[in-house]
Motif scaffolding. Sequence first.
Motif, mmCIF file in Angstrom:
data_model
loop_
_atom_site.group_PDB
_atom_site.id
_atom_site.type_symbol
_atom_site.label_atom_id
_atom_site.label_comp_id
_atom_site.label_asym_id
_atom_site.label_seq_id
_atom_site.Cartn_x
_atom_site.Cartn_y
_atom_site.Cartn_z
ATOM 1 N N SER A 175 -7.337 -75.951 -4.516
ATOM 2 C CA SER A 175 -6.413 -76.919 -3.929
ATOM 3 C C SER A 175 -6.434 -76.791 -2.415
ATOM 4 O O SER A 175 -6.538 -75.690 -1.861
ATOM 5 N N THR A 176 -6.327 -77.923 -1.758
ATOM 6 C CA THR A 176 -6.217 -77.964 -0.291
ATOM 7 C C THR A 176 -5.107 -78.927 0.076
ATOM 8 O O THR A 176 -5.083 -80.067 -0.409
ATOM 9 N N ALA A 183 -13.433 -82.308 -8.023
ATOM 10 C CA ALA A 183 -14.894 -82.259 -8.083
ATOM 11 C C ALA A 183 -15.429 -80.832 -8.164
ATOM 12 O O ALA A 183 -16.564 -80.619 -8.601
ATOM 13 N N ALA A 184 -14.623 -79.853 -7.742
ATOM 14 C CA ALA A 184 -15.099 -78.471 -7.704
ATOM 15 C C ALA A 184 -14.478 -77.588 -8.777
ATOM 16 O O ALA A 184 -15.113 -76.626 -9.230
#
Length: 308
Positions: A175-176, A183-184
């Motif tokens: 998370s950002t 996608a990751a």
Amino acid sequence: MNLEHLKALVAVIDEGTFEAAADLLRITPSAVSQRIKALETSVGRVLVRRRLPCTATDAGALLLRMARQVQVLEAETSAALGVGSSSRAHLPVAVNADSLATWFIPVLHRAAGWEDSALDLHVEDQGYSSQLLRDGAVMGAVTSDPVPVSGCRVELLGSMRYIPVATPGLRRRFSTSGSVDWAAMPVLKFNLKDTLQQQLLAAKSVPQLPPTHTVPSSQGFLAAVKAGLGWGMVPQLQLTGELADGALVPLEEDAHQDVALYWQAWALDSDRLTRIGAAVRRAAGDQLRAGDGREATGPSRAGYRRRK
């Protein structure tokens, strides 16, 4: 259509070989072969594909379904007259793995008290459960297909809700600024038929699947999510305490997928079929979400993650 010939057809398809069918019927393999040939001659069609295991042709499937219905009626009539064998009659039913692991369990408790029946469960994808009804392999099926198979009745049971969840640690890693990196972040799937996670990713405009792990078990799927192997769509009924104690967290607030489930069964006047239908209906009424059947357009797992 000789009854003994029809019984031989059921035995060959159920057991998979002529030899195993012979053991079940307590006759010789040659006698089984003669009965199948006689049945094929009487209808002018090949009914059994001679392979390992033996399978029914399209014509054989039609006769197989009728043969099972005849056996059910024969067993119930014999029981009512107090004659014939006292052995339990098989009650073949198709159910998806998520249901079997959750709301379907009370049906098993009820079936434990049926001394005249032996439950024969087929764990199958919903996209194929209707075919099992057509083939005569099962008498009833939990399915997400609202269109009745010919000769069957269908009724809405309710909806199963699926929630995208992961461990807090996995969510933090991918998370950002509070947003999940879809996608990751690794994802789980039940099997090749399970597209529920893929549908969510497509809705997020993720061009290709992230690292994907396959776990073909309802209990194992939940265990893998709790282990942090990846995120997955888990039935709300299966999340008995994981959300409350923080072991798992939703990946989005109010994100869910509701999958409508139906009960399809032969339109046959059978005490056993009526009994299993009532048990399924009661268990579903106690635990599934009420719905009109229009909210579910996605798949269900392990068998029922895909609408037909």
